[in-house]
Every structure is written in C-alpha cells, then in structure tokens.
Design a protein around this motif. Structure first.
Motif, PDB file in Angstrom:
ATOM      1  N   ASN A   1       6.815   2.212 -21.215  1.00 27.25           N
ATOM      2  CA  ASN A   1       8.076   2.738 -20.717  1.00 27.25           C
ATOM      3  C   ASN A   1       9.124   1.643 -20.472  1.00 27.25           C
ATOM      4  OD1 ASN A   1      10.076   3.925 -19.087  1.00 27.25           O
ATOM      5  ND2 ASN A   1       8.759   3.760 -17.308  1.00 27.25           N
ATOM      6  N   PRO A   2       8.789   0.578 -19.738  1.00 19.42           N
ATOM      7  CA  PRO A   2       9.823  -0.451 -19.540  1.00 19.42           C
ATOM      8  C   PRO A   2      10.206  -1.141 -20.829  1.00 19.42           C
ATOM      9  CG  PRO A   2       7.736  -1.184 -18.652  1.00 19.42           C
ATOM     10  CD  PRO A   2       7.570   0.252 -19.008  1.00 19.42           C
ATOM     11  N   THR A   3       9.244  -1.257 -21.748  1.00 17.29           N
ATOM     12  CA  THR A   3       9.565  -1.892 -23.023  1.00 17.29           C
ATOM     13  C   THR A   3      10.613  -1.077 -23.771  1.00 17.29           C
ATOM     14  OG1 THR A   3       7.236  -2.501 -23.040  1.00 17.29           O
ATOM     15  CG2 THR A   3       8.496  -2.961 -25.013  1.00 17.29           C
TER      16      THR A   3
ATOM     17  N   PHE B   1       2.900   3.202 -18.395  1.00 18.87           N
ATOM     18  CA  PHE B   1       3.496   2.155 -17.563  1.00 18.87           C
ATOM     19  C   PHE B   1       3.760   0.876 -18.345  1.00 18.87           C
ATOM     20  CE2 PHE B   1       3.941   3.025 -13.044  1.00 18.87           C
ATOM     21  CZ  PHE B   1       3.557   4.352 -13.043  1.00 18.87           C
ATOM     22  N   VAL B   2       3.026   0.669 -19.414  1.00 19.97           N
ATOM     23  CA  VAL B   2       3.297  -0.529 -20.209  1.00 19.97           C
ATOM     24  C   VAL B   2       4.440  -0.282 -21.188  1.00 19.97           C
ATOM     25  CG1 VAL B   2       2.358  -2.109 -21.909  1.00 19.97           C
ATOM     26  CG2 VAL B   2       0.968  -1.415 -19.986  1.00 19.97           C
TER      27      VAL B   2
ATOM     28  N   PRO C   1      12.822   1.420 -10.478  1.00 16.35           N
ATOM     29  CA  PRO C   1      14.128   2.030 -10.742  1.00 16.35           C
ATOM     30  C   PRO C   1      15.209   1.281  -9.988  1.00 16.35           C
ATOM     31  CG  PRO C   1      12.521   3.679 -10.166  1.00 16.35           C
ATOM     32  CD  PRO C   1      11.891   2.363  -9.893  1.00 16.35           C
TER      33      PRO C   1
ATOM     34  N   ASN D   1      12.064   4.283  -6.290  1.00 15.29           N
ATOM     35  CA  ASN D   1      12.308   5.599  -6.859  1.00 15.29           C
ATOM     36  C   ASN D   1      12.951   6.506  -5.820  1.00 15.29           C
ATOM     37  OD1 ASN D   1      11.867   7.032  -9.349  1.00 15.29           O
ATOM     38  ND2 ASN D   1       9.911   5.958  -9.448  1.00 15.29           N
TER      39      ASN D   1
ATOM     40  N   ILE E   1       7.501   0.670  -6.951  1.00 16.69           N
ATOM     41  CA  ILE E   1       8.091   1.696  -7.807  1.00 16.69           C
ATOM     42  C   ILE E   1       8.400   2.940  -6.991  1.00 16.69           C
ATOM     43  CG2 ILE E   1       7.572   3.287  -9.688  1.00 16.69           C
ATOM     44  CD1 ILE E   1       6.021   1.064 -11.028  1.00 16.69           C
TER      45      ILE E   1
ATOM     46  N   ASN F   1       9.169  -6.640 -17.378  1.00 14.47           N
ATOM     47  CA  ASN F   1       8.738  -5.250 -17.383  1.00 14.47           C
ATOM     48  C   ASN F   1       8.596  -4.699 -15.968  1.00 14.47           C
ATOM     49  OD1 ASN F   1       8.757  -4.808 -20.076  1.00 14.47           O
ATOM     50  ND2 ASN F   1       6.558  -4.559 -20.318  1.00 14.47           N
TER      51      ASN F   1
ATOM     52  N   PHE G   1     -10.689  10.592 -17.136  1.00 17.06           N
ATOM     53  CA  PHE G   1     -10.609   9.154 -17.268  1.00 17.06           C
ATOM     54  C   PHE G   1      -9.532   8.761 -18.258  1.00 17.06           C
ATOM     55  CE2 PHE G   1     -12.565   4.973 -18.138  1.00 17.06           C
ATOM     56  CZ  PHE G   1     -12.563   4.546 -16.825  1.00 17.06           C
ATOM     57  N   LYS G   2      -9.479   9.544 -19.343  1.00 17.21           N
ATOM     58  CA  LYS G   2      -8.489   9.235 -20.372  1.00 17.21           C
ATOM     59  C   LYS G   2      -7.071   9.427 -19.860  1.00 17.21           C
ATOM     60  CE  LYS G   2     -11.531  10.074 -24.165  1.00 17.21           C
ATOM     61  NZ  LYS G   2     -12.176  11.161 -24.906  1.00 17.21           N
TER      62      LYS G   2
ATOM     63  N   THR H   1       7.827   7.156 -15.259  1.00 17.91           N
ATOM     64  CA  THR H   1       6.931   6.495 -14.318  1.00 17.91           C
ATOM     65  C   THR H   1       6.385   7.474 -13.291  1.00 17.91           C
ATOM     66  OG1 THR H   1       8.881   5.808 -13.111  1.00 17.91           O
ATOM     67  CG2 THR H   1       7.856   4.185 -14.530  1.00 17.91           C
ATOM     68  N   LEU H   2       7.245   8.046 -12.477  1.00 19.05           N
ATOM     69  CA  LEU H   2       6.714   8.896 -11.413  1.00 19.05           C
ATOM     70  C   LEU H   2       6.557  10.347 -11.845  1.00 19.05           C
ATOM     71  CD1 LEU H   2       8.018   7.543  -8.061  1.00 19.05           C
ATOM     72  CD2 LEU H   2       5.941   7.100  -9.304  1.00 19.05           C
TER      73      LEU H   2
ATOM     74  N   THR I   1      12.012  -3.802 -14.842  1.00 21.88           N
ATOM     75  CA  THR I   1      12.486  -2.564 -15.450  1.00 21.88           C
ATOM     76  C   THR I   1      11.756  -1.347 -14.872  1.00 21.88           C
ATOM     77  OG1 THR I   1      12.886  -3.810 -17.462  1.00 21.88           O
ATOM     78  CG2 THR I   1      12.945  -1.440 -17.639  1.00 21.88           C
ATOM     79  N   LEU I   2      10.480  -1.511 -14.559  1.00 16.11           N
ATOM     80  CA  LEU I   2       9.700  -0.383 -14.037  1.00 16.11           C
ATOM     81  C   LEU I   2      10.222   0.077 -12.684  1.00 16.11           C
ATOM     82  CD1 LEU I   2       5.918  -0.907 -14.752  1.00 16.11           C
ATOM     83  CD2 LEU I   2       7.230   1.131 -15.182  1.00 16.11           C
TER      84      LEU I   2
ATOM     85  N   GLN J   1      12.676   6.752 -14.958  1.00 15.99           N
ATOM     86  CA  GLN J   1      12.078   7.321 -13.751  1.00 15.99           C
ATOM     87  C   GLN J   1      11.183   8.505 -14.077  1.00 15.99           C
ATOM     88  OE1 GLN J   1      15.532   8.050 -11.215  1.00 15.99           O
ATOM     89  NE2 GLN J   1      14.123   7.628  -9.545  1.00 15.99           N
TER      90      GLN J   1
ATOM     91  N   ALA K   1      12.739   1.125 -22.435  1.00 15.72           N
ATOM     92  CA  ALA K   1      14.012   1.091 -21.699  1.00 15.72           C
ATOM     93  C   ALA K   1      14.740  -0.212 -21.984  1.00 15.72           C
ATOM     94  CB  ALA K   1      13.753   1.241 -20.200  1.00 15.72           C
ATOM     95  N   HIS K   2      13.983  -1.300 -22.007  1.00 22.63           N
ATOM     96  CA  HIS K   2      14.587  -2.593 -22.297  1.00 22.63           C
ATOM     97  C   HIS K   2      15.153  -2.627 -23.722  1.00 22.63           C
ATOM     98  CE1 HIS K   2      15.178  -6.852 -22.782  1.00 22.63           C
ATOM     99  NE2 HIS K   2      14.334  -6.864 -23.782  1.00 22.63           N
TER     100      HIS K   2
ATOM    101  N   LEU L   1     -12.989   5.221 -24.831  1.00 22.03           N
ATOM    102  CA  LEU L   1     -12.441   6.465 -25.379  1.00 22.03           C
ATOM    103  C   LEU L   1     -13.543   7.318 -25.981  1.00 22.03           C
ATOM    104  CD1 LEU L   1      -9.139   5.336 -27.113  1.00 22.03           C
ATOM    105  CD2 LEU L   1      -9.456   6.392 -24.888  1.00 22.03           C
TER     106      LEU L   1
ATOM    107  N   ILE M   1      -6.056   6.291 -18.331  1.00 23.27           N
ATOM    108  CA  ILE M   1      -5.690   5.309 -19.358  1.00 23.27           C
ATOM    109  C   ILE M   1      -4.311   5.612 -19.921  1.00 23.27           C
ATOM    110  CG2 ILE M   1      -6.335   4.382 -21.599  1.00 23.27           C
ATOM    111  CD1 ILE M   1      -9.204   4.956 -20.928  1.00 23.27           C
TER     112      ILE M   1
ATOM    113  N   PHE N   1      -0.895   3.283 -20.207  1.00 18.39           N
ATOM    114  CA  PHE N   1      -0.073   2.985 -21.374  1.00 18.39           C
ATOM    115  C   PHE N   1       1.374   3.407 -21.165  1.00 18.39           C
ATOM    116  CE2 PHE N   1      -4.150   2.561 -23.579  1.00 18.39           C
ATOM    117  CZ  PHE N   1      -3.915   1.328 -24.136  1.00 18.39           C
TER     118      PHE N   1
ATOM    119  N   LEU O   1      17.184  -3.006 -14.280  1.00 20.23           N
ATOM    120  CA  LEU O   1      16.874  -2.829 -15.694  1.00 20.23           C
ATOM    121  C   LEU O   1      17.121  -4.153 -16.411  1.00 20.23           C
ATOM    122  CD1 LEU O   1      16.458  -0.813 -18.167  1.00 20.23           C
ATOM    123  CD2 LEU O   1      18.927  -0.615 -18.172  1.00 20.23           C
ATOM    124  N   THR O   2      16.084  -4.687 -17.030  1.00 22.77           N
ATOM    125  CA  THR O   2      16.259  -5.937 -17.761  1.00 22.77           C
ATOM    126  C   THR O   2      16.976  -5.654 -19.066  1.00 22.77           C
ATOM    127  OG1 THR O   2      14.144  -6.593 -16.862  1.00 22.77           O
ATOM    128  CG2 THR O   2      15.077  -7.992 -18.552  1.00 22.77           C
ATOM    129  N   VAL O   3      18.152  -6.230 -19.214  1.00 20.76           N
ATOM    130  CA  VAL O   3      18.949  -5.970 -20.405  1.00 20.76           C
ATOM    131  C   VAL O   3      18.679  -7.022 -21.472  1.00 20.76           C
ATOM    132  CG1 VAL O   3      21.298  -5.812 -21.286  1.00 20.76           C
ATOM    133  CG2 VAL O   3      20.727  -4.772 -19.113  1.00 20.76           C
TER     134      VAL O   3
ATOM    135  N   PHE P   1      10.603  14.355  -9.348  1.00 26.59           N
ATOM    136  CA  PHE P   1      11.147  13.136  -9.951  1.00 26.59           C
ATOM    137  C   PHE P   1      11.684  13.400 -11.350  1.00 26.59           C
ATOM    138  CE2 PHE P   1       8.722  10.910  -6.624  1.00 26.59           C
ATOM    139  CZ  PHE P   1       9.773  10.171  -6.114  1.00 26.59           C
TER     140      PHE P   1
END
Lengths: 109, 396
Positions: free
Chosen positions: A83-85, A80-81, B290, B248, B244, B284, A70-71, A49-50, B287-288, A46, A87-88, B189, A74, A78, B293-295, A23
């Motif tokens: 990345n789209p932000t 996944f949260v 593929p 993808n 996804i 989101n 585990f980390k 994500t993958l 956008t995730l 892409q 890209a947007h 953590l 986590i 993060f 895409l939210t512009v 990917f």
C-alpha cells in the motif's frame, strides 16, 4: 459458519467489520473532500490500511487458526507492504509531472 | 620518479573504487599493465563506505574493507613483480565513512574529493562495481564522473559468465537465505505435511532463489545481525500499528469535520538512515501513517507531504526515524537528536516556508527542463496563477 461461534467472538467480528467500514467511509469522504492528488493519496491509503485491515482481522477471527485464517493475516502483511509503495508511486509520478501540491488559500482543483 | 628508458608524455595518478567483485582481480591486472605502459605513476584503490563510522556493527564492515584492500594491494604487488615495473606507487584507503552515501551523486562526490586531495586526474572503474547492493550504479556513476574534471574509463576486462557468479561464496549465502525464505513461505501457503508440496516447494524456491538472489537481497545476510534485525522488526510492528491507528483517528477527524482546516504542505527531511532497505522501511512507514506521504526520496532527503500541521510536527520529531535506526543498527544508534534539532528539516510551502519548492527542475539537465515545459503547457490554466508557482514561472 457464523452461528457456531461463541457470542464474544461474534461481537468482536461485528465490531471489527464496523470499524473497517468506518475507516473505508472516512477514506471515501476524504477522496471527495480533499483538494488535490497528493492529499487524496493520503486518504486513499487509509482505506487499505485500517479499512481492509480490520475487515481482514474480522475474517481471521471468523475462520480461526486454520489455513485460511492464517492466510488472511499474511494477506494483511502484504497489504501493509504494497500500500505505501503504491501511494508513493502515485505521489512521485505527480511530482515528476510538476504538479504543485495544493496549499491553503489555493482554488480547488 | 626517474624514467630512464621510456619518456612518457605524462604519468598521472588514478583512483579505483573497489569492492569484492568477480572482475576485481583482472581489473587490478589491467591497471598494473597500464602503469607498466607508462600511463600511471600511482594507483589508489579506495573502498567507498556506504555506512557511517559511528554506527554500531561498522567495525566488522571496516575490517572487511581493510581486508579487501590488503588483498588488492597484494595482487597489485604480485602483478608489479611479474611485469617488472619499478616506481609505481600503490595506495589504499577507505573513504566516505563520515556519512551515509546514497546515490551515484554521493559516490562521485567522494571520489572527486579524494582525487582532489591526492592530485589524481583519472578514474578507472571495475565493470562489475556496484556498491549499493545490486542497483546498477555503474552507468550513473560513470555519468556523474563524466561531468567532473576527472578522466573516466572502464577497465576493459571480460565479464564472467553466470555460472562463475553463482560460485561466489557471497552469492551462496544470499541464495540460501532467499531459498529458505521462499520455501518457508510456500509451505505456509500450502500444506507442510503433504509430500507433494515439499517437492513443488523446493522447485519453486530454487527458481526464485536462482533468478532473484542477486536482486532482492542487497546486503549479505550474517549472523547474528540478520536475525537480530528481524527480531527488532517484530518489536516495531505493534509500534507502527499503534502509530497508524493514532494518526488515522486524527486524520479521520479532520476529514469528517468541515470546521477543522486542512493545511497540506510539502516538507523536506534529511534522514539519517542507510541507503536501501533502511531508507525504504522509513519511507514506507511514513507513508503508512496517514497524514504524511513520501513524495520523493532524493538520496538522503525525503520529500514528505503532511496533510495537517500535527502530522508535520510528528514527522519533524522523527520517532519513525529513531525506530528505523533501532531496527537496523540497534538501540544505541536510536538515540539521536530529532531532525528538527539537527536542523535537517525544511518546509517548502505555506506561511512557514523555509525553502523554495524544488519541482522537477531540481533534477537538473536538459531533458527535465523540456519535459517540465511540456507539462506546464498542458496543465489547467487556473493553477498557473498560484502564488507558490514562482519556480514554475521562472522555468518557463
């Protein structure tokens, strides 16, 4: 560390790394091939994500259910949260700048 | 109404959007004083509903709004008695529950509609009024209202100090939620069995909760709604991962095979999810996956670019929208027509285009126009000849 794992797990780890690599490769090809900033933003996310997703899954499998494994889960969350932000943010900035998305028939930019 | 002693030039009506703030009480007092001074003959307190009436769980929010309005009118009555004023009418209402309200534009529109219906000519704003979570809505709202016929002013009441805000019960719950979440994350953590990590964790979580509890949590956590949302969110995670993976693979095929055409278009979808976190989740998720895409998110309208027609069809079928509604409003709310069936979709580009491409100029205002022209001048020459740039040409 790897040598101590059982064969099935090693097989899965290798598989996940390969899928992740695939990917990431697709994403790289997309960034080169696609015509404009918007469509490149599609494919660049892409890889995150993958690509990163499967690589991190492989890491978690190698380490197992300990702190670091585990980390990595986590970390995945993060990615996944955020990345789209990101890209947007790129797409939105381009749109605000008045860049018209490429459509079929346009020249390549 | 007969005014015996004072002949005021004009006594109008005023609409006051309210929510539970620390300055609400003094705002009410200010209004009654103004009315006593002969400025207003009727005062309308309204709650602008950011929710939709037919969503589940809105009964509780409606009841909250009614309770708040009861309290406000009780205060107003008490102040009227104190000031010994006669003939000032107090009215209350919940407005805007027939659709989601997103930005200041929506709120201003609801206020103007209400004002028109009731012959009201001015608006007084509570300086702490921020209906959408904690985005600073007041200034944009005042700006939007200043473009209307209504007379707008902010109630001249002193703002409370920080300490008083923290004492609010509302903030306490948010504080507890954020403190718990960040403390749990810290221990995740660190080492939950090591006392030093507990100590530093409490300190860090307290700092995070004190500084950010008003920022990062925009709706009051409540039982059982919040845990239910988290649980339904967990159900959604594998669904999203599958989506996804699926898209993808489709997009990877299009990218790797030069024979398959890439046909990106910009589209508009009017989504039926609430403002804030639900909208963010949906945008989101889009956008995730593929291919989409939210512009831009302009109030309830999402501008989404689709890379291939397959992705566009998926977007217009609205499965992610239904899932988002499932997370936030429950299973019944997820049953609704697709955006395509609701006719809430538009294509901006290509042969199927149904609407003109709204570039930056759709923001309106002089500043945007100027900026727009600037970018037009500095952009590469070849793009100027594109067929799709009619909007650009008219602008320049």
């Amino acid at each position: 560390m790897i040598e101590t794992l059982e064969p099935v797990r090693i097989g899965l780890v290798v598989l996940f790394v390969l899928i992740g690599l695939f990917f990431t490769f697709v994403s790289m090809t997309g960034v080169i091939r696609l015509p404009d900033v918007y469509s490149r933003a599609h494919t660049a996310s892409q890889a995150d994500t993958l690509g990163a997703g499967f690589a991190l899954a492989a890491v978690a499998l190698v380490i197992g259910w300990e702190g670091a494994g585990f980390k990595s889960v986590i970390l995945l969350f993060f990615i996944f949260v955020t990345n789209p932000t990101a890209a947007h943010a790129i797409a939105r900035a381009a749109f605000e700048e008045g860049i018209v998305p490429w459509t079929e028939g346009d020249e390549r930019r | 109404m007969a005014d015996d002693d004072t002949p005021p030039p004009e006594r109008g009506s005023v609409v006051v959007p309210v929510e539970s703030t620390s300055t609400l009480r003094t705002t009410v007092t200010h209004l009654i004083e103004s009315a006593a001074a002969g400025e207003f003959e009727s005062i309308h307190f309204v709650v602008l509903a950011s929710w939709r009436r037919d969503d589940p769980e809105t009964a509780a929010r409606n009841a909250d709004a009614e309770r708040l309005l009861d309290r406000v009118s009780a205060w107003a009555d008490a102040d009227l008695d104190d000031a010994e004023v006669e003939g000032v009418e107090i009215a209350t209402a919940v407005v805007g529950a027939d659709e989601y309200l997103f930005g200041p534009g929506d709120y201003a529109r609801e206020i103007v509609t209400y004002a028109d219906d009731h012959g009201i000519d001015s608006v007084v704003l509570d300086p702490e009024y921020t209906p959408v979570g904690n985005t600073t809505l007041l200034q944009p709202l005042a700006f939007e209202l200043s473009n209307t016929d209504l007379v707008v002013r902010e109630a001249p009441v002193s703002r409370p100090t920080r300490r008083e805000r923290l004492r609010k019960e509302a903030t306490g719950k948010r504080f507890a939620a954020l403190f718990g979440a960040s403390f749990a994350f810290y221990l995740l953590l660190g080492d939950p069995l090591y006392w030093f990590d507990w100590l530093t964790g409490v300190a860090s979580a307290a700092i995070v909760a004190i500084t950010l509890s008003r920022v990062s949590i925009d709706t009051e956590p409540s039982f059982p709604r919040t845990p239910m949302r988290v649980l339904r969110g967990l159900v959604y995670v594998p669904v999203l991962l599958f989506e996804i993976l699926k898209s993808n693979l489709v997009v990877a095929r299009v990218i790797l095979d030069p024979r398959l055409p890439i046909d990106p278009t910009l589209n508009r979808v009017r989504v039926l999810v609430g403002s804030g976190l639900p909208l963010m989740t949906l945008a989101n998720s889009i956008t995730l996956t593929p291919g989409t895409l939210t512009v831009r998110a302009r109030d309830g309208d999402l501008y989404v670019q689709s890379l291939i027609p397959w992705a566009r069809d998926g977007l217009f079928d609205g499965s992610l929208e239904r899932w988002t509604r499932f997370i936030y409003y429950g299973r019944e709310a997820a049953r609704l027509p697709t955006p395509r069936e609701r006719d809430d979709v538009a294509v901006f580009q290509g042969p199927d285009a149904t609407e003109e491409l709204p570039l930056a100029r759709a923001d309106g205002g002089d500043e945007t126009d100027r900026r727009h022209t600037d970018t037009g001048a500095t952009r590469d020459a070849p793009t100027g000849s594109d067929a799709d740039e009619t909007t650009e040409v008219t602008d320049e």
